[in-house]
Design a protein around this motif. Sequence first.
Motif, PDB file in Angstrom:
ATOM      1  N   MET A 147     -12.275  13.534  17.683  1.00 54.31           N
ATOM      2  CA  MET A 147     -13.699  13.835  17.530  1.00 54.31           C
ATOM      3  C   MET A 147     -14.238  13.380  16.178  1.00 54.31           C
ATOM      4  SD  MET A 147     -13.712  17.957  17.105  1.00 54.31           S
ATOM      5  CE  MET A 147     -12.746  18.766  15.839  1.00 54.31           C
ATOM      6  N   TYR A 148     -15.527  13.585  16.006  1.00 54.31           N
ATOM      7  CA  TYR A 148     -16.355  13.078  14.907  1.00 54.31           C
ATOM      8  C   TYR A 148     -16.575  11.583  15.143  1.00 54.31           C
ATOM      9  CZ  TYR A 148     -15.126  17.584  12.883  1.00 54.31           C
ATOM     10  OH  TYR A 148     -14.923  18.927  12.711  1.00 54.31           O
ATOM     11  N   ALA A 150     -10.565  13.257  13.674  1.00 53.45           N
ATOM     12  CA  ALA A 150      -9.935  14.581  13.810  1.00 53.45           C
ATOM     13  C   ALA A 150      -9.473  14.785  15.246  1.00 53.45           C
ATOM     14  CB  ALA A 150     -10.918  15.674  13.426  1.00 53.45           C
ATOM     15  N   ASP A 151      -8.455  15.619  15.413  1.00 53.33           N
ATOM     16  CA  ASP A 151      -7.971  15.954  16.743  1.00 53.33           C
ATOM     17  C   ASP A 151      -8.985  16.881  17.414  1.00 53.33           C
ATOM     18  OD1 ASP A 151      -6.447  17.260  18.908  1.00 53.33           O
ATOM     19  OD2 ASP A 151      -4.786  16.124  18.029  1.00 53.33           O
ATOM     20  N   ALA A 152      -9.404  16.524  18.609  1.00 48.86           N
ATOM     21  CA  ALA A 152     -10.459  17.318  19.258  1.00 48.86           C
ATOM     22  C   ALA A 152      -9.990  18.719  19.637  1.00 48.86           C
ATOM     23  CB  ALA A 152     -10.981  16.587  20.494  1.00 48.86           C
ATOM     24  N   ARG A 153      -8.659  18.956  19.609  1.00 45.00           N
ATOM     25  CA  ARG A 153      -8.164  20.296  19.933  1.00 45.00           C
ATOM     26  C   ARG A 153      -8.209  21.216  18.721  1.00 45.00           C
ATOM     27  NH1 ARG A 153      -2.447  18.196  21.779  1.00 45.00           N
ATOM     28  NH2 ARG A 153      -2.958  17.031  19.900  1.00 45.00           N
ATOM     29  N   SER A 154      -8.441  20.638  17.556  1.00 47.02           N
ATOM     30  CA  SER A 154      -8.329  21.441  16.338  1.00 47.02           C
ATOM     31  C   SER A 154      -9.407  22.513  16.250  1.00 47.02           C
ATOM     32  CB  SER A 154      -8.425  20.532  15.110  1.00 47.02           C
ATOM     33  OG  SER A 154      -8.523  21.322  13.943  1.00 47.02           O
ATOM     34  N   VAL A 155      -8.956  23.745  16.080  1.00 46.79           N
ATOM     35  CA  VAL A 155      -9.888  24.854  15.868  1.00 46.79           C
ATOM     36  C   VAL A 155     -10.246  24.933  14.386  1.00 46.79           C
ATOM     37  CG1 VAL A 155     -10.066  27.377  15.909  1.00 46.79           C
ATOM     38  CG2 VAL A 155      -9.107  26.158  17.884  1.00 46.79           C
ATOM     39  N   ARG A 156      -9.230  24.728  13.551  1.00 48.17           N
ATOM     40  CA  ARG A 156      -9.491  24.860  12.111  1.00 48.17           C
ATOM     41  C   ARG A 156     -10.503  23.836  11.599  1.00 48.17           C
ATOM     42  NH1 ARG A 156      -3.820  26.683   9.192  1.00 48.17           N
ATOM     43  NH2 ARG A 156      -3.484  28.523  10.504  1.00 48.17           N
ATOM     44  N   SER A 157     -10.507  22.653  12.207  1.00 47.26           N
ATOM     45  CA  SER A 157     -11.426  21.622  11.729  1.00 47.26           C
ATOM     46  C   SER A 157     -12.879  22.104  11.795  1.00 47.26           C
ATOM     47  CB  SER A 157     -11.255  20.345  12.557  1.00 47.26           C
ATOM     48  OG  SER A 157     -12.200  19.396  12.153  1.00 47.26           O
ATOM     49  N   ILE A 158     -13.207  22.834  12.857  1.00 49.17           N
ATOM     50  CA  ILE A 158     -14.598  23.279  12.985  1.00 49.17           C
ATOM     51  C   ILE A 158     -14.879  24.534  12.150  1.00 49.17           C
ATOM     52  CG2 ILE A 158     -15.151  22.155  15.176  1.00 49.17           C
ATOM     53  CD1 ILE A 158     -14.465  24.763  16.574  1.00 49.17           C
ATOM     54  N   ASP A 213       2.716  18.275  16.499  1.00 43.21           N
ATOM     55  CA  ASP A 213       2.334  17.558  15.307  1.00 43.21           C
ATOM     56  C   ASP A 213       1.088  18.298  14.813  1.00 43.21           C
ATOM     57  OD1 ASP A 213       1.909  15.657  13.450  1.00 43.21           O
ATOM     58  OD2 ASP A 213       1.016  14.197  14.810  1.00 43.21           O
ATOM     59  N   ASP A 214       0.987  18.541  13.538  1.00 44.27           N
ATOM     60  CA  ASP A 214      -0.204  19.239  13.054  1.00 44.27           C
ATOM     61  C   ASP A 214      -1.459  18.405  13.286  1.00 44.27           C
ATOM     62  OD1 ASP A 214       0.393  21.766  12.232  1.00 44.27           O
ATOM     63  OD2 ASP A 214       1.287  21.066  10.363  1.00 44.27           O
ATOM     64  N   TYR A 215      -2.590  19.090  13.339  1.00 42.44           N
ATOM     65  CA  TYR A 215      -3.846  18.376  13.568  1.00 42.44           C
ATOM     66  C   TYR A 215      -4.364  17.812  12.255  1.00 42.44           C
ATOM     67  CZ  TYR A 215      -3.831  20.840  18.054  1.00 42.44           C
ATOM     68  OH  TYR A 215      -3.518  21.328  19.281  1.00 42.44           O
ATOM     69  N   LYS A 216      -3.762  16.731  11.835  1.00 42.43           N
ATOM     70  CA  LYS A 216      -4.151  16.146  10.556  1.00 42.43           C
ATOM     71  C   LYS A 216      -5.357  15.216  10.745  1.00 42.43           C
ATOM     72  CE  LYS A 216       0.012  16.494   7.870  1.00 42.43           C
ATOM     73  NZ  LYS A 216      -0.241  17.900   7.553  1.00 42.43           N
ATOM     74  N   ALA A 217      -6.123  15.050   9.647  1.00 39.18           N
ATOM     75  CA  ALA A 217      -7.184  14.041   9.668  1.00 39.18           C
ATOM     76  C   ALA A 217      -6.510  12.674   9.712  1.00 39.18           C
ATOM     77  CB  ALA A 217      -8.034  14.168   8.411  1.00 39.18           C
TER      78      ALA A 217
END
Length: 446
Positions: free
Chosen positions: A200-201, A206-214, A326-330
């Motif tokens: 996403m973005y 970013a991983d679209a599954r990431s909750v922390r990103s938002i 794998d962590d949701y890294k940028a």
Amino acid sequence: MNLLFLITTLLSSQQGDAFNGQAYLQSKDFAAPSFSLKALNNLHKQWNLESRPSPKIALQIFESRYGMHQAPYQNDDLPMGIKIAPFPLTFGTVKGIALDCLICHGGILDGKPYPGLGNNSLDLQTFFEDMNKADGNKKHLNFRFGNSRGTNEAGAVSVFLIGFRNPDLSLKTSWANLGLNDELHEDPPAWWLLKKKKSMYATGGADARSVRSIMQFMMSPLHGPDHFNTNEKKFADLQAFMLSIQPPAYPFAIDHSLAAQGKILFESNCSKCHGTYGDKPKYPNKIIPLKVIGTDTKRFFGITKDFGRFYNSSWFSKEIEGWFSDDYKARETDGYQAPPLDGIWATAPYLHNGSVPSVYTLLNSKTRPKVFTRDFENKFANYNKKELGWNYEFKNNSDHLQGKEITEQRKWYDTSTSGRLNIGHTFGDNLTEQERSQVIEYLKTL
Ligand code: HEC
Ligand code: HEC
């Protein structure tokens, strides 16, 4: 416990609850206030009124001056996206005005608020300037929240706020500049597209599954690191709410035989990037290199590697732990993501920087206006069914803006300025006029 049960429990443990997510988004404990209540009580002075107008009139002014829409839920007579909320650590005794996601992600269609549709009417900068003055602050704002009406500087908000944090999100003593850039002119994507996306973005970084990103928008320095951990589950619910949103159906008649011809053209000219629709939709989730897509590069370079490196060292990127994960890294990408086109009729203007007012002008690059404006009301009476987009007025240069008040200037989108170029994506140029109208008819069905 049988294996199937185990697997479904494991899967569902990562999923939030859409209903709770919507309630959380509308709740009072969402984000820390950005302004005191005094600012709201004095705001009418910025509107050149001597006393506070009735709630009804105030809402009309929020709509016309800032592009903030009536809330489709109880919200103390305030528009969608701002709310009266307690300051942290005051046990609810001191309240202020807080912002939430819907200020940018709540749009309007023919008078009906639509949470999840990007707010393409918003002038966030005028709102911040007015509130800042009404709050009695003499200092200038640290950066611009928007430069043209309908786009905003969400990236700058993140970069600014993360600069106050250490990797574990504890607060730093001094601010670190990770490349603050407030000229990216970002057009918020519709939330209903998220369910199709792997990344996403605009750049797919970013991983679209990431909750922390938002959760980046929760970084008000009034909150310590605990706030993030305690709200993560609620953000999973909020994500479930976003995933539950459906695009609005095209509200006017569709010529289905024209659309059927358009489908064939779309599948041979556009599907390899934008996917297929209908019974068995496929979305390829492609990032198209800058030199192929050719659109404005400011957003691509505007969120810096320094920001990415810091993000990847921080709590935000350490979301999942486990043997196979794998962590949701940028991630660094090489261009812009080709978005799904569901509900595309409702999300004008187009491209990541909102630089093209209609699908027709996107698909016929010579016709793209240099400078354009519109009334920002999104009334169906003002919808352009031939071009797909809201009716716009255009000029060949920005001379007429000279001497106009800055709030008025921001209503005009000037594609000659940095970050606002309307170049690239010339994939529709080779279509004939008739083919283009067929493709447009097909897009109405998505
Ligand atoms: C100041 C305006 C603003 C606020 C507030 C805001 N966003 Fe956004 N959001 C944006 C913009 C602009 C983008 C596009 C960013 C880009 O890619 O350049 C975006 C992108 C996103 C995306 C990625 C969508 C996609 O398909 O790529 C998600 C998900 C999202 N926002 C969720 C949220 C949530 C949840 C909140 C509240 C916690 C929130 N946003 C608050 C403006 C905002
Ligand atoms: C080579 C890949 C590619 C092809 C082919 C392609 N597109 Fe795109 N399209 C993109 C990318 C990437 C973007 C986003 C660019 C940006 O925002 O800077 C985009 C953006 C769009 C948008 C705007 C989306 C939005 O929400 O702003 C529309 C509409 C669109 N394309 C329609 C089409 C149609 C119709 C065709 C076929 C005639 C087509 N595209 C062909 C890659 C492609």
